[in-house]
Every structure is written in structure tokens, then in C-alpha cells.
Design an enzyme around this catalytic site. Structure first.
Site, PDB file in Angstrom:
ATOM      1  N   ASP A   1       0.850  -1.184   0.000  1.00  0.00           N
ATOM      2  CA  ASP A   1       0.000   0.000   0.000  1.00  0.00           C
ATOM      3  C   ASP A   1       0.887   1.235   0.000  1.00  0.00           C
ATOM      4  OD1 ASP A   1      -2.044   1.785   0.133  1.00  0.00           O
ATOM      5  OD2 ASP A   1      -2.933   1.002   1.972  1.00  0.00           O
ATOM      6  N   GLY A   2       1.214   1.704  -1.198  1.00  0.00           N
ATOM      7  CA  GLY A   2       2.085   2.861  -1.329  1.00  0.00           C
ATOM      8  C   GLY A   2       1.416   4.054  -1.969  1.00  0.00           C
ATOM      9  N   LYS A   3       0.277   3.807  -2.664  1.00  0.00           N
ATOM     10  CA  LYS A   3      -0.480   4.856  -3.364  1.00  0.00           C
ATOM     11  C   LYS A   3       0.453   5.737  -4.201  1.00  0.00           C
ATOM     12  CE  LYS A   3      -4.194   4.808   0.042  1.00  0.00           C
ATOM     13  NZ  LYS A   3      -3.599   3.859   1.006  1.00  0.00           N
ATOM     14  N   ARG A   4       1.340   5.093  -4.934  1.00  0.00           N
ATOM     15  CA  ARG A   4       2.319   5.823  -5.744  1.00  0.00           C
ATOM     16  C   ARG A   4       1.614   6.559  -6.891  1.00  0.00           C
ATOM     17  NH1 ARG A   4       5.282   5.722  -1.514  1.00  0.00           N
ATOM     18  NH2 ARG A   4       6.783   4.035  -1.323  1.00  0.00           N
TER      19      ARG A   4
ATOM     20  N   THR B   1      -0.760  -0.447  -4.623  1.00  0.00           N
ATOM     21  CA  THR B   1      -1.812   0.554  -4.764  1.00  0.00           C
ATOM     22  C   THR B   1      -1.222   1.796  -5.424  1.00  0.00           C
ATOM     23  OG1 THR B   1      -1.446   1.493  -2.553  1.00  0.00           O
ATOM     24  CG2 THR B   1      -3.067  -0.292  -2.752  1.00  0.00           C
TER      25      THR B   1
END
Length: 310
Positions: free
Chosen positions: A102-105, A139
Site C-alpha cells: 500500500d504505497g499509493k504511488r 496501490t
């Protein structure tokens, strides 16, 4: 995504445990030991987090198909925290679990290629290629448009990896932007349609593509709406448990085969020992009990999970 779907079906458990391992969630005896053994506070934090994560993974790996570590909670503890993140990912994979980073890059061009290689692919150093983290899925924020997604699609195909794009998020203020309309479509609906398009060339024989979507449990009507409008997009659903979502809120994310979504629970699993009122020495057993209860809760409202025949 295919691996994740198969593990969900095998375990009859459409759930993922979010390893948002803040020190506040870790029992005192683990932290005290780590602090005593490490003068450097970040070394101590990393040791405590890794010991805690490994025990949680050991307790749930036979009943939960995947973990979802949130990168921010490891970056918080400097490079030592990032080392603990790497070791957590490797430990979970060695136990047979899928890993959703879950890094929401969110970036474009060569920068997004670097994120893709770091978390899903391989990094070249001279003549050697190696996995930097080696997650199965990542993510990502798609609000830069296709420039931020295209660099990921090649790696998804080459390495058999997946992504989850933010579509309708679980936070209270998500509607400030995502519910606005472009002509007759909301922004989240527009993003959902883009996900279907991005994933069109990567569908597996279970009907879902390598491009998934993050759609929150805290908006059950929109969740059900997007399941109908995104038939080839697998959902990662946050918001169950501590954020207020329950089984009836997430059931609209699933298809007739009991597939289509994996539901995340972080605090509800990680701090189950606190809710039980114990001293924390049974934290792993309490996490397992909470995971099994979550599995039973969700499976009580969805069809039995069956893999479609190829």
C-alpha cells in the site's frame, strides 16, 4: 491478481490483513526488549515491528491469503523501518501469502517506472537484476491519468503482478472531489471506466484484469454501483472494521461466484489484543481469532467462493 484470486478461493477467505504496524499497536514487552537491546531508536522500532509482524503472519498465514503493509508506517522509522518492510514482505511470501504494497504511488514517466520496478519488478545493478521489495500488487493513484499507469502495465504482464487504482476511497472527504460530475458521470465513475480500459489487455481466465480498484466499504451504494459498472476489475476494499464498514456494507463488491473483492482490516486485527483486554502476550492468537471472525462475517453474506472454469 490471478494468484490472489486463487488463494482467496482456496482459503474461502476474501480478506487481507493490513500490516499498519505502528508502535502503539505493539505490546509493551516487545518494545521494551527492543529498546533495551538497541541504543538507536530506529533500530529498536524496526526490531519490534519485525518481531510483531512475523508473529502475526505465523498466526494467520493458513487462514488469510494476503497482507497489505502500508509503506508510510515503515518510512516513519527511517531506513531501518524500510528494512523491516522488506523483511516483512519476504517473510510473508515465504509463508505462501500474497503481498499488496500500500504505497499509493503517483507519478509519470521514468519516475513511475522506478516505482514499478521497486515494488513489482526487478532493479538492474550492473549485470544483475534483483527484486527490491517483490510485492505481488501495488496501490496507485491514477489521477495523473494514463501517464501514471502505463509504466505499470508492462511489468504487470511480464511479472504477473497487479495494481489497485484509487477509485472511490473510504475517507470522509473523498466526495469533495470524487463525487463531482464531469457532464453526467462522477469522477469516481470516470476513473472506474479508465481502470476497465487500462486492464482490458490483461484479463485472466477468472474474468478479472491485472488492474484492480480501491473502492471503500464506507460507501456501500457506490461500491455496489461500481461492481456493476466494472465487471472485469477486482476490488480492494478498505473501511471494514475500525472505519465503520461491516459485512452488509461490503457484500455488493462481490460477483455471483463470491469473487470480485478482497476486504482489508488493519486495526481490527492488529489491536485485537487490546479489545480483548489482555496484556498483549497473546496478541498473535487474538489476531487469528479476529481474522477468523472477519472471514465468517463476510462469508455469511456472499455466495460460496467458486473459481469459474477456464
Amino acid at each position: 491478481m490471478k494468484k490472489l484470486i486463487e488463494k482467496i478461493a482456496q482459503m474461502q477467505a476474501p480478506i487481507v490483513v493490513g500490516l499498519d504496524s505502528l508502535l502503539d499497536y505493539i505490546p509493551e514487552y516487545i518494545k521494551e526488549k527492543a529498546i533495551k537491546e538497541n541504543p538507536n531508536p530506529f533500530d529498536a522500532a524496526a526490531q519490534a515491528i519485525l518481531e510483531y509482524n512475523k508473529a502475526i503472519i505465523d498466526a494467520i498465514c493458513d487462514v488469510v491469503p494476503a497482507i497489505k503493509p502500508q509503506a508510510a508506517y515503515y518510512e516513519l522509522y527511517s531506513w531501518q523501518g524500510m528494512k523491516a518492510l522488506y523483511e516483512t514482505v519476504q517473510y510473508a511470501k515465504n509463508k505462501g501469502m500474497a503481498v499488496i504494497m500500500d504505497g499509493k504511488r503517483n507519478d509519470i514517466g521514468s519516475t513511475m517506472q522506478a516505482y514499478a520496478a521497486a515494488h513489482l519488478g526487478k532493479t538492474a545493478v550492473g549485470s544483475v537484476e534483483a527484486e527490491a521489495f517483490g510485492s505481488d500488487c501495488l496501490t496507485v493513484n491514477g489521477y495523473l491519468g494514463s501517464d501514471g499507469i502505463q509504466p505499470l502495465l508492462g511489468i504487470c504482464s511480464q511479472e504477473d503482478k497487479g495494481i489497485f487504482v484509487l477509485v472511490k476511497t473510504s475517507n470522509p472527504s473523498s466526495g469533495e472531489l470524487q463525487d463531482k460530475k464531469i457532464v453526467d458521470k462522477t469522477i469516481y465513475e470516470t476513473m472506474g471506466a479508465m481502470c476497465e480500459g487500462w486492464g482490458a489487455q490483461t484479463a485472466n481466465h477468472y474474468g478479472y484484469s491485472a488492474v484492480g480498484a480501491v473502492v471503500g466499504a464506507t460507501y456501500p451504494d457506490q461500491l455496489t454501483e461500481m461492481r456493476g459498472k466494472m465487471p472485469h476489475t477486482f476490488f480492494l476494499v478498505p473501511g471494514y472494521g475500525a472505519q465503520g464498514g461491516g459485512a452488509n456494507d461490503v457484500k455488493g463488491a462481490f460477483d455471483a461466484n463470491g469473487l470480485g473483492a478482497v476486504i482489508n482490516n488493519s486495526r481490527g486485527i492488529l489491536t485485537a489484543w487490546k479489545k480483548a483486554g489482555t496484556d498483549g502476550r497473546d496478541f498473535a492468537q487474538q489476531a487469528r481469532k479476529a481474522a477468523l471472525a472477519m472471514k465468517e462475517d463476510i462469508c455469511s453474506v456472499i455466495p460460496q467462493i467458486v473459481l469459474p472454469k477456464a
